[in-house]
Design an enzyme around this catalytic site. Structure first.
Site, short mmCIF file in Angstrom:
data_model
loop_
_atom_site.label_atom_id
_atom_site.label_comp_id
_atom_site.label_asym_id
_atom_site.label_seq_id
_atom_site.Cartn_x
_atom_site.Cartn_y
_atom_site.Cartn_z
N ILE A 1 0.84 -1.19 0.00
CA ILE A 1 0.00 0.00 0.00
C ILE A 1 0.88 1.25 0.00
O ILE A 1 1.93 1.27 0.65
CB ILE A 1 -0.97 -0.04 1.21
CG1 ILE A 1 -1.98 1.11 1.18
CG2 ILE A 1 -0.25 -0.07 2.53
CD1 ILE A 1 -3.20 0.84 2.07
N ASP B 1 0.84 5.08 1.02
CA ASP B 1 0.06 5.96 1.88
C ASP B 1 0.64 7.38 1.76
O ASP B 1 0.28 8.12 0.84
CB ASP B 1 0.16 5.40 3.31
CG ASP B 1 -0.70 6.14 4.32
OD1 ASP B 1 -1.63 6.84 3.91
OD2 ASP B 1 -0.44 6.00 5.53
N THR B 2 1.55 7.78 2.65
CA THR B 2 2.21 9.08 2.47
C THR B 2 3.11 9.04 1.24
O THR B 2 3.37 10.07 0.62
CB THR B 2 3.10 9.44 3.68
OG1 THR B 2 4.14 8.48 3.80
CG2 THR B 2 2.28 9.48 4.97
N THR C 1 7.86 5.70 2.12
CA THR C 1 8.59 4.44 1.97
C THR C 1 8.99 4.24 0.51
O THR C 1 10.16 3.96 0.21
CB THR C 1 7.71 3.25 2.43
OG1 THR C 1 7.22 3.53 3.74
CG2 THR C 1 8.49 1.96 2.44
P1 5GP Z 1 3.98 5.29 3.41
O1 5GP Z 1 5.47 5.32 3.54
O2 5GP Z 1 3.48 5.40 1.99
O3 5GP Z 1 3.32 6.28 4.30
O4 5GP Z 1 3.48 3.93 3.99
C1 5GP Z 1 3.65 2.82 3.34
C2 5GP Z 1 3.67 1.65 4.28
O5 5GP Z 1 2.91 1.86 5.48
C3 5GP Z 1 3.02 0.51 3.57
O6 5GP Z 1 3.95 -0.22 2.85
C4 5GP Z 1 2.41 -0.27 4.70
O7 5GP Z 1 3.34 -1.20 5.16
C5 5GP Z 1 2.11 0.75 5.76
N1 5GP Z 1 0.68 1.12 5.67
C6 5GP Z 1 0.14 2.23 5.12
N2 5GP Z 1 -1.19 2.22 5.21
C7 5GP Z 1 -1.52 1.07 5.80
C8 5GP Z 1 -2.77 0.46 6.14
O8 5GP Z 1 -3.87 0.97 5.91
N3 5GP Z 1 -2.70 -0.76 6.75
C9 5GP Z 1 -1.52 -1.38 7.02
N4 5GP Z 1 -1.57 -2.56 7.62
N5 5GP Z 1 -0.33 -0.84 6.70
C10 5GP Z 1 -0.33 0.37 6.10
MG MG Z 2 4.65 -1.97 3.01
#
Ligand code: 5GP
Ligand code: MG
Length: 171
Positions: free
Chosen positions: A98, A100-101, A104
């Site tokens: 996924i 999100d921000t 990652t």
């Molecule tokens: P980002 O760096 O884009 O904010 O977050 C990415 C990572 O956060 C994803 O690879 C995932 O592991 C975790 N994450 C983001 N949203 C969710 C969610 O709704 N559920 C879960 N279980 N993990 C999430």
């Molecule tokens: Mg992940």
């Protein structure tokens, strides 16, 4: 905290979407040297299904990213030596559970870009564009969802629910 009674995405819906994504990726990468870089742990099941559905020959390696403790985001990722060998001169597709921000994915893509890939793209099972803090835009998205916390099919909440075959909303 509990999970929704009804799945957000059933196992059947996920498999159908994986098939569609694989068809698209096969079309885009035919005759290209494809490397899948799988972001653990969340993308484990998605990547396993996707890789086995693709007809294109791929190299596959994993990276570990831990960006959530509970439901709070922070970000750190690093590439192993194997990843580096699989990246240079090859077409790299990062496989995420996924976005999100986008932090990652952004961090990881920066690491990869520094290792001279032939090309780089992002494939995610789910996208939560409402919470984006970066310019990340996945080339391949399974499902676009609202800003809610989801679990199952590889995604956890503090280690729980990862094994579930369907995706649920954490309530
Ligand atoms: P980002 O760096 O884009 O904010 O977050 C990415 C990572 O956060 C994803 O690879 C995932 O592991 C975790 N994450 C983001 N949203 C969710 C969610 O709704 N559920 C879960 N279980 N993990 C999430
Ligand atoms: Mg992940």
């Amino acid at each position: 905290m509990k999970i929704s009674d009804v799945p957000l995405f059933t196992a059947a819906a996920i498999q159908e979407r994986v098939q569609e994504l694989a068809t698209k990726i096969d079309r885009d990468y035919q005759d290209k040297s494809l490397t899948l870089i799988v972001v653990l742990n969340g993308a484990l099941f998605f990547a396993a299904d996707l890789a086995r559905t693709l007809k294109t020959a791929t190299l596959l390696d994993c990276v570990r990213a831990k960006s959530y403790t509970g439901t709070v985001a922070a970000s750190e990722v690093a590439l192993s030596e194997t990843n580096v060998q699989f990246v240079a001169g090859r077409h790299v597709l990062v496989v995420e559970d996924i976005v999100d921000t986008g932090r990652t994915a952004e961090t990881l893509l920066k690491h990869i870009a520094a290792r001279q890939p032939a090309s780089m793209a992002l494939c995610t099972l789910m996208d939560k564009p409402a919470n984006r803090r970066t310019t990340m835009k996945p080339e391949y998205t399974g499902f676009t969802i609202d800003n809610q916390f989801v679990v199952g099919y590889g995604l956890d909440y503090n280690g729980r629910y990862r094994h579930l075959p369907q995706v649920y909303v954490l309530e």
